[in-house]
Design a protein around this motif. Structure first.
Motif: not given
Length: 341
Positions: A118-122, A143-160, A324-328
């Protein structure tokens, strides 16, 4: 003397050339068919949306329209026109109204997996990464099931985070290899786990394909328990890889518990050895990654003070992360960035 023995010496070269030409033609045919199929499904989605926009009452189309189209198209053309598939075709056009912006290098099965997000960025991240790393459908699903995008993005700032969504994960420097936490759920180790470092290492080598996929693009396996000798003392690096893009060795040590300061010192010694003894002309300095279940940030900071900048301590986990924790975490980073404006 057999007939094959009487053939000219260059027969094998001819055979190899014909085989290569056949395989190349086969691949080109596959890609041409796939490209046309994706374009066709996009067109079907466009026709459905344009029909809906002609002013008919919503009760006429919606679910009823798709069910009628599914039944009639299946009668005419056979499989491939289930209501769910038609729904994805319609969604495909709605999300990508410009056909030129939709990649035709991916199969329709890839697109179905992407359209489930659903999420455009993901979704855009997995689209970019599927093309960059040429993921198979199975790899994309993993990679979807392991939440790769969320894992990579959770440690970055908005620009990254935005750059990650727009361009995918680009590997240009050693830190680009890192993931906030590596996930080894493919090992299927039951909870509560009881396993030794040696067993964990063996399991990762037994599941080398998904392990390389988790590490990321560019890794090639060199060896396990790679022995180095200093002053008649033998040491063994758990896992050694070579990274084709960064052109350097990547050394990995596995730890079941907390990383101690002497683990970091030992890895630094390994890096020095590889830089002096294993590197050849054209190789860049080696990278060391210590993977552990837990990471004491303060200890790591002090233990790596003024040490090799190519040495990293990262966490791994044996089970899938909490989406859910990663998304938050990501939502909070984006909200904080908006609040600073």
């Amino acid at each position: 003397m057999s007939e094959i023995d009487s053939l000219p010496d260059n027969y094998q070269a001819l055979l190899d050339s014909l085989s290569s030409a056949y395989l190349q033609g086969q691949n080109q045919t596959y890609y041409a068919i796939n490209r046309q199929l994706v374009e066709t499904y996009w067109q079907i989605g466009r026709y459905i949306v344009e029909y809906e926009q002609q002013g008919h009452k919503r009760a006429i189309y919606g679910k009823a329209l798709l069910e009628a189209l599914s039944n009639d198209l299946t009668l005419r053309h056979g499989r491939g026109f289930s209501r769910s598939n038609l729904t994805r075709m319609r969604q495909f056009y709605v999300l990508y109204p410009n056909c030129a912006t939709a990649s035709h290098n991916l199969t329709w099965s890839h697109w179905v997996e992407l359209l489930k997000i659903d999420d455009d960025m993901e979704r855009n991240f997995y689209l970019q990464q599927s093309q960059i790393e040429k993921w198979s459908l199975r790899e994309l699903k993993r990679q979807k099931s392991s939440s790769l995008f969320l894992r990579l993005a959770a440690s970055k700032d908005k620009k990254a985070i935005l750059a990650l969504a727009q361009k995918g994960q680009l590997v240009k420097k050693p830190s680009d290899l890192l993931r906030d936490s590596y996930v080894f759920e493919f090992l299927k180790i039951p909870e509560p786990y009881h396993i030794s470092e040696n067993n964990l290492e063996s399991l990762l080598c037994d599941h080398l394909q998904p392990f390389l996929l988790e590490l990321g693009k560019g890794f090639t396996f060199v060896g396990r328990q790679y022995r180095i000798t200093l002053n008649n003392t033998h040491y063994k690096v758990d896992l050694v890889f070579y990274h084709r893009i960064l052109r350097c060795f990547v050394l990995i040590d596995l730890k079941l518990g907390d990383v101690e300061h002497y683990d970091i010192g030992q890895m630094n010694m390994y890096l020095g050895y590889f830089a002096k003894e294993e590197n050849i002309k054209g190789d860049n300095p080696p990278i060391g990654i210590i993977l552990s279940r837990n990471k004491d940030e303060l200890l790591v900071e002090y233990a790596t003070y003024n040490l090799n900048s190519q040495l990293f301590v990262q966490k791994y986990q044996l089970y899938l992360p909490d989406r859910e924790s990663l998304k938050k975490e990501i939502e909070l980073a984006l909200q904080e960035a908006e609040g600073e404006k």
